[in-house]
Scaffold this motif. Structure first.
Motif, PDB file in Angstrom:
ATOM      1  N   GLN A 280      -3.302 -13.139   8.722  1.00 35.37           N
ATOM      2  CA  GLN A 280      -3.318 -11.826   8.010  1.00 35.37           C
ATOM      3  C   GLN A 280      -4.672 -11.486   7.405  1.00 35.37           C
ATOM      4  O   GLN A 280      -5.179 -12.723   6.585  1.00 35.37           O
ATOM      5  N   THR A 281      -5.048 -10.745   6.277  1.00 33.49           N
ATOM      6  CA  THR A 281      -6.253 -10.109   5.163  1.00 33.49           C
ATOM      7  C   THR A 281      -5.438 -10.254   3.992  1.00 33.49           C
ATOM      8  O   THR A 281      -4.885  -9.456   3.824  1.00 33.49           O
ATOM      9  N   SER A 282      -6.340 -10.946   3.754  1.00 36.66           N
ATOM     10  CA  SER A 282      -5.961 -10.121   1.722  1.00 36.66           C
ATOM     11  C   SER A 282      -7.601 -10.707   1.008  1.00 36.66           C
ATOM     12  O   SER A 282      -7.936 -11.533   1.245  1.00 36.66           O
TER      13      SER A 282
ATOM     14  N   PRO B 117     -14.523  -4.785   4.528  1.00 36.50           N
ATOM     15  CA  PRO B 117     -14.592  -5.348   5.440  1.00 36.50           C
ATOM     16  C   PRO B 117     -13.634  -6.924   5.866  1.00 36.50           C
ATOM     17  O   PRO B 117     -13.826  -7.254   5.434  1.00 36.50           O
ATOM     18  N   SER B 118     -13.205  -6.456   7.049  1.00 37.23           N
ATOM     19  CA  SER B 118     -12.357  -8.103   7.336  1.00 37.23           C
ATOM     20  C   SER B 118     -13.174  -8.840   8.807  1.00 37.23           C
ATOM     21  O   SER B 118     -13.189  -7.704   9.884  1.00 37.23           O
ATOM     22  N   ALA B 119     -12.509  -9.900   9.624  1.00 38.16           N
ATOM     23  CA  ALA B 119     -13.221 -10.226  10.643  1.00 38.16           C
ATOM     24  C   ALA B 119     -11.999 -11.147  10.706  1.00 38.16           C
ATOM     25  O   ALA B 119     -11.950 -12.295  11.390  1.00 38.16           O
TER      26      ALA B 119
ATOM     27  N   SER C  60       0.668  -1.178  -0.074  1.00 35.77           N
ATOM     28  CA  SER C  60       0.443   0.179  -0.290  1.00 35.77           C
ATOM     29  C   SER C  60       1.240   1.567   0.278  1.00 35.77           C
ATOM     30  O   SER C  60       0.336   1.634  -0.961  1.00 35.77           O
ATOM     31  N   SER C  61       1.414   1.170   1.047  1.00 28.05           N
ATOM     32  CA  SER C  61       2.859   2.560   1.101  1.00 28.05           C
ATOM     33  C   SER C  61       3.777   2.195   1.057  1.00 28.05           C
ATOM     34  O   SER C  61       4.130   1.689  -0.671  1.00 28.05           O
ATOM     35  N   GLY C  62       5.112   1.889   1.295  1.00 23.86           N
ATOM     36  CA  GLY C  62       6.289   1.471   1.859  1.00 23.86           C
ATOM     37  C   GLY C  62       6.516  -0.090   1.387  1.00 23.86           C
ATOM     38  O   GLY C  62       7.254  -0.237   1.847  1.00 23.86           O
ATOM     39  N   GLY C  63       5.660  -0.426   1.848  1.00 17.91           N
ATOM     40  CA  GLY C  63       5.338  -2.045   2.129  1.00 17.91           C
ATOM     41  C   GLY C  63       6.488  -2.157   3.547  1.00 17.91           C
ATOM     42  O   GLY C  63       6.983  -3.218   3.916  1.00 17.91           O
ATOM     43  N   ALA C  64       6.457  -1.322   4.369  1.00 13.46           N
ATOM     44  CA  ALA C  64       7.083  -1.532   5.463  1.00 13.46           C
ATOM     45  C   ALA C  64       6.265  -3.059   6.892  1.00 13.46           C
ATOM     46  O   ALA C  64       6.672  -3.709   6.460  1.00 13.46           O
ATOM     47  N   LEU C  65       5.636  -2.838   6.051  1.00 17.49           N
ATOM     48  CA  LEU C  65       4.413  -3.750   7.245  1.00 17.49           C
ATOM     49  C   LEU C  65       4.950  -5.321   6.312  1.00 17.49           C
ATOM     50  O   LEU C  65       5.041  -6.184   7.778  1.00 17.49           O
ATOM     51  N   SER C  66       4.403  -5.279   5.133  1.00 13.95           N
ATOM     52  CA  SER C  66       4.518  -6.727   4.558  1.00 13.95           C
ATOM     53  C   SER C  66       6.477  -7.167   4.976  1.00 13.95           C
ATOM     54  O   SER C  66       6.086  -8.236   5.062  1.00 13.95           O
ATOM     55  N   ALA C  67       7.767  -5.905   4.541  1.00 10.04           N
ATOM     56  CA  ALA C  67       9.195  -6.437   5.172  1.00 10.04           C
ATOM     57  C   ALA C  67       9.075  -7.212   5.967  1.00 10.04           C
ATOM     58  O   ALA C  67       9.445  -8.264   6.136  1.00 10.04           O
TER      59      ALA C  67
ATOM     60  N   MET D 267       1.063  14.526   7.593  1.00 14.97           N
ATOM     61  CA  MET D 267       0.609  13.412   7.274  1.00 14.97           C
ATOM     62  C   MET D 267      -0.696  13.075   6.932  1.00 14.97           C
ATOM     63  O   MET D 267      -1.051  12.222   6.638  1.00 14.97           O
ATOM     64  N   GLN D 268      -1.074  12.847   8.431  1.00 17.25           N
ATOM     65  CA  GLN D 268      -2.132  12.636   8.438  1.00 17.25           C
ATOM     66  C   GLN D 268      -3.620  13.630   9.371  1.00 17.25           C
ATOM     67  O   GLN D 268      -3.913  13.672  10.241  1.00 17.25           O
ATOM     68  N   PRO D 269      -3.733  13.908   8.703  1.00 18.33           N
ATOM     69  CA  PRO D 269      -4.527  15.054   9.116  1.00 18.33           C
ATOM     70  C   PRO D 269      -6.030  14.895   9.506  1.00 18.33           C
ATOM     71  O   PRO D 269      -6.875  15.158  10.345  1.00 18.33           O
TER      72      PRO D 269
ATOM     73  N   PHE E 145      -2.440  -0.954  11.671  1.00 18.69           N
ATOM     74  CA  PHE E 145      -2.163   0.171  10.533  1.00 18.69           C
ATOM     75  C   PHE E 145      -3.354   1.326  10.876  1.00 18.69           C
ATOM     76  O   PHE E 145      -3.564   0.909  11.725  1.00 18.69           O
ATOM     77  N   PHE E 146      -2.944   2.597  10.569  1.00 21.09           N
ATOM     78  CA  PHE E 146      -3.473   3.992  10.733  1.00 21.09           C
ATOM     79  C   PHE E 146      -4.707   3.172  10.288  1.00 21.09           C
ATOM     80  O   PHE E 146      -5.188   3.172   8.388  1.00 21.09           O
ATOM     81  N   CYS E 147      -5.673   3.232  10.649  1.00 20.70           N
ATOM     82  CA  CYS E 147      -7.076   2.940   9.739  1.00 20.70           C
ATOM     83  C   CYS E 147      -8.496   3.981   9.901  1.00 20.70           C
ATOM     84  O   CYS E 147      -8.603   5.099  10.829  1.00 20.70           O
TER      85      CYS E 147
ATOM     86  N   GLY F  19      -0.965  -4.540   0.680  1.00 19.78           N
ATOM     87  CA  GLY F  19      -1.770  -3.826  -0.008  1.00 19.78           C
ATOM     88  C   GLY F  19      -2.732  -3.576   0.788  1.00 19.78           C
ATOM     89  O   GLY F  19      -3.764  -4.581   1.113  1.00 19.78           O
ATOM     90  N   SER F  20      -3.311  -2.221   1.131  1.00 19.49           N
ATOM     91  CA  SER F  20      -4.552  -2.862   1.587  1.00 19.49           C
ATOM     92  C   SER F  20      -6.249  -2.937   0.906  1.00 19.49           C
ATOM     93  O   SER F  20      -6.258  -2.508  -0.183  1.00 19.49           O
ATOM     94  N   ARG F  21      -7.053  -3.528   2.200  1.00 23.72           N
ATOM     95  CA  ARG F  21      -8.445  -4.480   1.062  1.00 23.72           C
ATOM     96  C   ARG F  21      -9.219  -2.178   2.114  1.00 23.72           C
ATOM     97  O   ARG F  21     -10.198  -3.698   3.590  1.00 23.72           O
ATOM     98  N   TYR F  22      -9.569  -1.987   1.534  1.00 22.38           N
ATOM     99  CA  TYR F  22     -11.121  -1.145   1.954  1.00 22.38           C
ATOM    100  C   TYR F  22     -12.305  -1.652   2.330  1.00 22.38           C
ATOM    101  O   TYR F  22     -13.116  -1.225   1.671  1.00 22.38           O
TER     102      TYR F  22
END
Ligand SMILES: Cc1cc2nc3c(=O)[nH]c(=O)nc-3n(C[C@H](O)[C@H](O)[C@H](O)COP(=O)(O)OP(=O)(O)OC[C@H]3O[C@@H](n4cnc5c(N)ncnc54)[C@H](O)[C@@H]3O)c2cc1C
Ligand code: SF4
Ligand code: SF4
Length: 407
Positions: free
Chosen positions: A124-126, A156-158, A101-108, A345-347, A205-207, A151-154
């Protein structure tokens, strides 16, 4: 035996469900998650719960209560919660960086934990292959599976619905979830000692909220693609911010920009619980990631497409230790950044946290069940948007509760 769970009734009455799935995991098959008419994942009770099960749901459901952990001698920031260190960076693996989604830090970080055998797998969610706009909880055992789930999936996930199954199996795993999923997992760890033993790392992640599946359907409508023709659908990623991309079975590709998909459509379909969320920044995770972008005051990037950058926040010593190792071993490239810079970055997150209290008060005034939020500094955060924005948000929430059809 509670025929209809009092805890779930309270959640329903306040429209407080975030769709985490924990109640299903607790209930030994008596609750299952299903897609509601509104396009969200919601619990359906199939059989009476024991008093103990109901009390456990009441004590852990993030719709009913949420507590921010106390910081470990580090910053307890009014807006950003417990913080050890803030960095901006990206996955060293260029393909991962691009696909995420952004820089891939989470997946790395997930791939690093698997490579170093610090965990046996990742929960995780896919994307759901059989339902391309929907999500599915998966177990990833190596870098390539983590890559596929990036990658973010906008939608629902459970990810907690299968918690009991994972805890009953062999092996230790890392968990990725929305901030409310992670907070619920931490709350549950007070009652189930397997969680600390078997889940050494928890990521979020920020949500800004979970949109209904009907949001994705509206995106498809804008793209002129029928849901039944879909081969695959991604909400973001493959670039930064990346496009919402629908691929039809006949090979046609249709794309919508992040500003048009999230900003123009999906953000209007976010569930009610997210509008009063005090924890959109994942205070209970070991590490949280977000977009480290330069943006306008609505939170949209001031560029078309670039190489991705993740904001990386370590929230405790344990998470900070992992990040240091991942940087030392070359899995993550990152450098420290100023905590006050996150505001630019996050207003959207600044506004949401600042207005959460006025919205909760509006719920109380209209006699809706009110969740118990502890440790979030909401009164202090409310000073940021100022009195008039708070009054408008209070009145707007009352109007939404009294006239639910109106936006
Ligand atoms: C609903 C939602 C709202 C978001 N709101 C914001 C925001 O306000 N500000 C912001 O900066 N970032 C937000 N993000 C997160 C952002 O899009 C990036 O995920 C974040 O920047 C981390 O990027 P990354 O490249 O490090 O993550 P990646 O490497 O792409 O990894 C993303 C991880 O998130 C998991 N994931 C994806 N979708 C879901 C989901 N629906 N439920 C649970 N897990 C999921 C994946 O399994 C993967 O492990 C949101 C994401 C979602 C899903
Ligand atoms: S928020 Fe989670 S635990 Fe609470 S009712 Fe919804 S799915 Fe169940
Ligand atoms: S905004 Fe809050 S309640 Fe909604 S999905 Fe995100 S973390 Fe959960």
């Amino acid at each position: 035996m509670a025929l209809t769970s009092p805890a779930l009734s309270r959640v329903r009455k306040g429209d407080l469900c975030s769709g985490c799935g924990l109640c299903a995991a607790i209930s030994d098959g008596k609750i299952e998650m299903e897609v509601s008419d509104g396009g969200f994942l919601r619990p359906r009770q199939l059989a009476p719960l024991s008093g103990e099960e109901d009390r456990l749901i009441s004590a852990t459901c993030p719709g009913l209560r949420l507590a921010q952990p106390v910081s470990e001698g580090s910053t307890d920031h009014t807006l950003w919660g417990p913080v050890v260190q803030v960095r901006s960076g990206h996955a060293a693996d260029p393909e991962m960086r691009r696909n995420a989604s952004s820089g891939g830090a989470l997946s790395a970080l997930l791939a690093y934990l698997l490579e170093k055998k610090e965990v046996d797998y990742v929960v995780q969610t896919s994307a759901d292959a059989g339902f391309p706009i929907g999500n599915v909880t998966v177990k990833s055992f190596g870098r390539d599976e983590v890559f596929d789930a990036a990658g973010s999936r906008y939608a629902p996930s459970a990810p907690l619905a299968s918690l009991e199954a994972h805890l009953s199996e062999e092996g230790r795993f890392a968990f990725v979830g929305k901030p409310c999923d992670v907070a619920a997992l931490r709350a549950m760890s007070r009652f189930d000692s397997r969680i600390e033993r078997k889940i050494p790392y928890v990521f979020s992640f920020f949500c800004a909220g979970v949109p209904s599946l009907n949001g994705a359907r509206e995106v498809l409508g804008r793209l002129g693609v029928k849901e039944g023709e879909l081969q695959s659908f991604r909400y973001r990623g493959d670039g930064w911010p990346g496009f919402a991309t629908a691929v039809s079975r006949d090979g046609r590709v249709a794309r919508l920009s992040y500003a048009d998909s999230w900003g123009g459509i999906l953000s209007r379909h976010v569930q009610f619980r997210c509008k009063i969320c005090p924890d959109g920044t994942g205070g209970a995770a070991d590490i949280v990631c977000a977009d480290a972008w330069i943006c306008d005051d609505k939170g949209y990037p001031l560029f078309e497409e670039e190489e991705g950058w993740s904001l990386i926040v370590s929230r405790n010593r344990h998470g900070e230790g992992l990040l240091q190792r991942a940087m030392d071993d070359g899995a993550i490239v990152a450098s420290q950044t100023d905590i006050d810079g996150i505001e630019n970055m996050q207003p959207g997150q600044v506004k949401r946290k600042g207005l959460a209290l006025s919205r909760i008060v509006a719920m109380a005034v209209t006699l809706k069940p009110v969740p118990r939020f502890a440790g979030f500094n909401l009164a202090k955060a409310a000073r940021k948007p100022g009195i008039w924005q708070n009054v408008r948000s209070f009145l707007g929430t009352i109007r939404r509760i009294v006239l639910p059809g109106r936006k």
